[in-house]
Design a protein around this motif. Structure first.
Motif, PDB file in Angstrom:
ATOM      1  N   LEU A  28       0.847  -1.184   0.000  1.00  0.00           N
ATOM      2  CA  LEU A  28       0.000   0.000   0.000  1.00  0.00           C
ATOM      3  C   LEU A  28       0.885   1.238   0.000  1.00  0.00           C
ATOM      4  O   LEU A  28       1.733   1.401   0.888  1.00  0.00           O
ATOM      5  N   LEU A  29       0.669   2.116  -0.963  1.00  0.00           N
ATOM      6  CA  LEU A  29       1.456   3.337  -1.066  1.00  0.00           C
ATOM      7  C   LEU A  29       0.574   4.527  -0.726  1.00  0.00           C
ATOM      8  O   LEU A  29      -0.381   4.836  -1.443  1.00  0.00           O
ATOM      9  N   ALA A  30       0.895   5.190   0.376  1.00  0.00           N
ATOM     10  CA  ALA A  30       0.145   6.363   0.813  1.00  0.00           C
ATOM     11  C   ALA A  30       1.004   7.605   0.709  1.00  0.00           C
ATOM     12  O   ALA A  30       2.242   7.525   0.674  1.00  0.00           O
ATOM     13  N   HIS A  31       0.352   8.760   0.679  1.00  0.00           N
ATOM     14  CA  HIS A  31       1.105  10.002   0.551  1.00  0.00           C
ATOM     15  C   HIS A  31       1.893  10.312   1.809  1.00  0.00           C
ATOM     16  O   HIS A  31       3.071  10.663   1.762  1.00  0.00           O
ATOM     17  N   GLY A  32       1.247  10.182   2.966  1.00  0.00           N
ATOM     18  CA  GLY A  32       1.884  10.556   4.219  1.00  0.00           C
ATOM     19  C   GLY A  32       1.505  11.960   4.637  1.00  0.00           C
ATOM     20  O   GLY A  32       1.133  12.801   3.806  1.00  0.00           O
ATOM     21  N   SER A  33       1.574  12.228   5.947  1.00  0.00           N
ATOM     22  CA  SER A  33       1.194  13.524   6.486  1.00  0.00           C
ATOM     23  C   SER A  33       1.848  13.712   7.843  1.00  0.00           C
ATOM     24  O   SER A  33       2.147  12.741   8.552  1.00  0.00           O
ATOM     25  N   ARG A  34       2.038  14.964   8.221  1.00  0.00           N
ATOM     26  CA  ARG A  34       2.523  15.242   9.571  1.00  0.00           C
ATOM     27  C   ARG A  34       1.451  14.969  10.622  1.00  0.00           C
ATOM     28  O   ARG A  34       1.753  14.841  11.802  1.00  0.00           O
ATOM     29  N   ASP A  35       0.204  14.933  10.181  1.00  0.00           N
ATOM     30  CA  ASP A  35      -0.902  14.653  11.088  1.00  0.00           C
ATOM     31  C   ASP A  35      -0.927  13.161  11.402  1.00  0.00           C
ATOM     32  O   ASP A  35      -1.083  12.334  10.500  1.00  0.00           O
ATOM     33  N   PRO A  36      -0.788  12.762  12.668  1.00  0.00           N
ATOM     34  CA  PRO A  36      -0.735  11.334  12.995  1.00  0.00           C
ATOM     35  C   PRO A  36      -2.000  10.574  12.650  1.00  0.00           C
ATOM     36  O   PRO A  36      -1.967   9.345  12.524  1.00  0.00           O
ATOM     37  N   ARG A  37      -3.114  11.275  12.469  1.00  0.00           N
ATOM     38  CA  ARG A  37      -4.361  10.591  12.091  1.00  0.00           C
ATOM     39  C   ARG A  37      -4.257   9.966  10.707  1.00  0.00           C
ATOM     40  O   ARG A  37      -4.951   8.984  10.412  1.00  0.00           O
ATOM     41  N   HIS A  38      -3.426  10.541   9.866  1.00  0.00           N
ATOM     42  CA  HIS A  38      -3.269  10.020   8.500  1.00  0.00           C
ATOM     43  C   HIS A  38      -2.710   8.596   8.529  1.00  0.00           C
ATOM     44  O   HIS A  38      -3.318   7.667   7.987  1.00  0.00           O
ATOM     45  N   ALA A  39      -1.552   8.425   9.154  1.00  0.00           N
ATOM     46  CA  ALA A  39      -0.937   7.095   9.200  1.00  0.00           C
ATOM     47  C   ALA A  39      -1.822   6.108   9.965  1.00  0.00           C
ATOM     48  O   ALA A  39      -1.910   4.935   9.592  1.00  0.00           O
ATOM     49  N   ALA A  40      -2.478   6.578  11.017  1.00  0.00           N
ATOM     50  CA  ALA A  40      -3.368   5.684  11.775  1.00  0.00           C
ATOM     51  C   ALA A  40      -4.492   5.165  10.888  1.00  0.00           C
ATOM     52  O   ALA A  40      -4.882   3.987  10.973  1.00  0.00           O
ATOM     53  N   THR A  41      -5.004   6.022  10.016  1.00  0.00           N
ATOM     54  CA  THR A  41      -6.076   5.603   9.111  1.00  0.00           C
ATOM     55  C   THR A  41      -5.566   4.624   8.067  1.00  0.00           C
ATOM     56  O   THR A  41      -6.236   3.629   7.751  1.00  0.00           O
ATOM     57  N   VAL A  42      -4.386   4.896   7.522  1.00  0.00           N
ATOM     58  CA  VAL A  42      -3.808   3.976   6.539  1.00  0.00           C
ATOM     59  C   VAL A  42      -3.575   2.604   7.168  1.00  0.00           C
ATOM     60  O   VAL A  42      -3.879   1.564   6.559  1.00  0.00           O
ATOM     61  N   GLU A  43      -3.059   2.578   8.378  1.00  0.00           N
ATOM     62  CA  GLU A  43      -2.817   1.291   9.043  1.00  0.00           C
ATOM     63  C   GLU A  43      -4.124   0.583   9.364  1.00  0.00           C
ATOM     64  O   GLU A  43      -4.207  -0.651   9.302  1.00  0.00           O
ATOM     65  N   ALA A  44      -5.168   1.347   9.700  1.00  0.00           N
ATOM     66  CA  ALA A  44      -6.479   0.730   9.934  1.00  0.00           C
ATOM     67  C   ALA A  44      -7.026   0.112   8.650  1.00  0.00           C
ATOM     68  O   ALA A  44      -7.636  -0.969   8.672  1.00  0.00           O
ATOM     69  N   LEU A  45      -6.805   0.783   7.530  1.00  0.00           N
ATOM     70  CA  LEU A  45      -7.223   0.216   6.239  1.00  0.00           C
ATOM     71  C   LEU A  45      -6.430  -1.050   5.943  1.00  0.00           C
ATOM     72  O   LEU A  45      -7.000  -2.049   5.468  1.00  0.00           O
ATOM     73  N   ALA A  46      -5.144  -1.033   6.209  1.00  0.00           N
ATOM     74  CA  ALA A  46      -4.335  -2.241   6.011  1.00  0.00           C
ATOM     75  C   ALA A  46      -4.861  -3.394   6.858  1.00  0.00           C
ATOM     76  O   ALA A  46      -4.933  -4.546   6.398  1.00  0.00           O
ATOM     77  N   ASP A  47      -5.245  -3.104   8.089  1.00  0.00           N
ATOM     78  CA  ASP A  47      -5.802  -4.151   8.951  1.00  0.00           C
ATOM     79  C   ASP A  47      -7.121  -4.685   8.400  1.00  0.00           C
ATOM     80  O   ASP A  47      -7.395  -5.897   8.474  1.00  0.00           O
ATOM     81  N   ALA A  48      -7.939  -3.785   7.848  1.00  0.00           N
ATOM     82  CA  ALA A  48      -9.212  -4.220   7.263  1.00  0.00           C
ATOM     83  C   ALA A  48      -8.979  -5.135   6.069  1.00  0.00           C
ATOM     84  O   ALA A  48      -9.713  -6.114   5.856  1.00  0.00           O
ATOM     85  N   ILE A  49      -7.946  -4.844   5.288  1.00  0.00           N
ATOM     86  CA  ILE A  49      -7.603  -5.697   4.147  1.00  0.00           C
ATOM     87  C   ILE A  49      -7.119  -7.055   4.646  1.00  0.00           C
ATOM     88  O   ILE A  49      -7.479  -8.101   4.085  1.00  0.00           O
ATOM     89  N   ARG A  50      -6.317  -7.059   5.678  1.00  0.00           N
ATOM     90  CA  ARG A  50      -5.828  -8.327   6.245  1.00  0.00           C
ATOM     91  C   ARG A  50      -6.972  -9.181   6.762  1.00  0.00           C
ATOM     92  O   ARG A  50      -6.928 -10.418   6.678  1.00  0.00           O
ATOM     93  N   GLU A  51      -7.993  -8.552   7.311  1.00  0.00           N
ATOM     94  CA  GLU A  51      -9.149  -9.313   7.790  1.00  0.00           C
ATOM     95  C   GLU A  51      -9.882  -9.988   6.637  1.00  0.00           C
ATOM     96  O   GLU A  51     -10.392 -11.103   6.781  1.00  0.00           O
ATOM     97  N   LEU A  52      -9.951  -9.293   5.498  1.00  0.00           N
ATOM     98  CA  LEU A  52     -10.623  -9.874   4.328  1.00  0.00           C
ATOM     99  C   LEU A  52      -9.786 -10.964   3.677  1.00  0.00           C
ATOM    100  O   LEU A  52     -10.326 -11.946   3.162  1.00  0.00           O
ATOM    101  N   ARG A  53      -8.452 -10.775   3.670  1.00  0.00           N
ATOM    102  CA  ARG A  53      -7.558 -11.727   3.013  1.00  0.00           C
ATOM    103  C   ARG A  53      -6.393 -12.056   3.950  1.00  0.00           C
ATOM    104  O   ARG A  53      -5.281 -11.550   3.769  1.00  0.00           O
ATOM    105  N   PRO A  54      -6.629 -12.891   4.955  1.00  0.00           N
ATOM    106  CA  PRO A  54      -5.567 -13.159   5.944  1.00  0.00           C
ATOM    107  C   PRO A  54      -4.304 -13.775   5.340  1.00  0.00           C
ATOM    108  O   PRO A  54      -3.218 -13.630   5.905  1.00  0.00           O
ATOM    109  N   GLU A  55      -4.458 -14.436   4.202  1.00  0.00           N
ATOM    110  CA  GLU A  55      -3.313 -15.107   3.600  1.00  0.00           C
ATOM    111  C   GLU A  55      -2.448 -14.161   2.765  1.00  0.00           C
ATOM    112  O   GLU A  55      -1.354 -14.532   2.328  1.00  0.00           O
ATOM    113  N   LEU A  56      -2.909 -12.923   2.548  1.00  0.00           N
ATOM    114  CA  LEU A  56      -2.211 -11.978   1.683  1.00  0.00           C
ATOM    115  C   LEU A  56      -1.269 -11.095   2.511  1.00  0.00           C
ATOM    116  O   LEU A  56      -1.720 -10.361   3.392  1.00  0.00           O
TER     117      LEU A  56
END
Length: 242
Positions: free
Chosen positions: A6-34
């Motif tokens: 996953l390639l994200a832009h990035g931000s000084r705001d910590p909410r940005h990375a937290a959201t990207v990581e939450a999306l990554a976790d949601a993807i892992r839940e859908l495809r645990p083997e990926l």
């Protein structure tokens, strides 16, 4: 199975990375083997240069809604600088799944998006970051038109937080003069909180409803997997020799 980067832009705001990581976790839940890894263009760690060289068999999916400067120039340049030749999937938009995610976020504000009568009297500002690339802004306008046409909203107009006009304030003023609009809503067409979403929220203070950013919506997780699958199919040996 080719790993997902996953390639994200990035931000000084910590909410940005937290959201990207939450999306990554949601993807892992859908495809645990990926295998799923995140990397950022700027501000956040790890950077693309730290991750891409060791993921030689991965497919990169940019967390971008339009093919603007970041998709056309920044991400390819960052991968080249890292010595990486992994394929890059298409950007997320446009997609009906994004419209579903926008509906979801509006529903979270208390707007009854399932009621056709509510839709028929609600005008929405689809508030995007804005781009110096006219094609990217045209794509956002096309998304707004599709959202109105397919979901039955009274009106859907675009506004931008930077780079171009109209502003959210101006778009809300226009909606209020539309005879069919009795309720106004602002839907940020942005993935994660940060400076521009905060700017949109400030300008949307007079709207009846303000949705949160798209965030780790389940529709986004499915869309990322769709882009990954499409790119994997396009770069498979049979596809390359066909």
């Amino acid at each position: 199975m080719r790993p997902l980067l996953l390639l994200a832009h990035g931000s000084r705001d910590p909410r940005h990375a937290a959201t990207v990581e939450a999306l990554a976790d949601a993807i892992r839940e859908l495809r645990p083997e990926l295998p799923v890894t995140t990397a950022y263009l700027d501000h956040c760690a790890p950077r693309i240069a730290q991750v891409a060289p060791r993921l030689t068999d991965a497919i990169a999916v940019p967390l971008l809604l339009n093919r603007a400067f970041h998709a056309k120039h920044d991400i390819p340049a960052a991968l080249r600088a890292a010595g990486s030749t992994i394929p890059v999937a298409d950007v997320l938009g446009p997609s009906p799944l994004l419209l579903d995610a926008l509906d979801r976020r509006l529903a979270e504000t208390g707007l009854d998006v399932t009621d056709p009568a509510v839709r028929a009297r609600t005008g929405i500002v689809l508030a995007a970051a804005g781009s110096s690339d006219p094609a990217a802004n045209a794509t956002t306008r096309a998304m707004a038109a599709t959202w109105q046409r397919t979901r039955g909203w009274a009106a859907v107009t675009t506004a931008y937080a930077s780079a171009t006009t109209p502003t959210v304030t101006d778009a809300l003023t226009t909606l209020r003069h539309a005879p069919t609009v009795h309720t106004t809503a602002v839907a940020p067409y942005l993935l994660a909180p940060g400076l521009l979403p905060d700017r949109i929220a400030t300008a949307a203070a007079t709207a009846d409803h303000l949705a949160p950013t798209l965030g780790a919506a389940p529709e986004l997780a499915r869309l990322v997997l769709t882009r990954h699958t499409e790119a994997a199919s396009a770069t498979a040996p049979n596809a390359r020799t066909a």
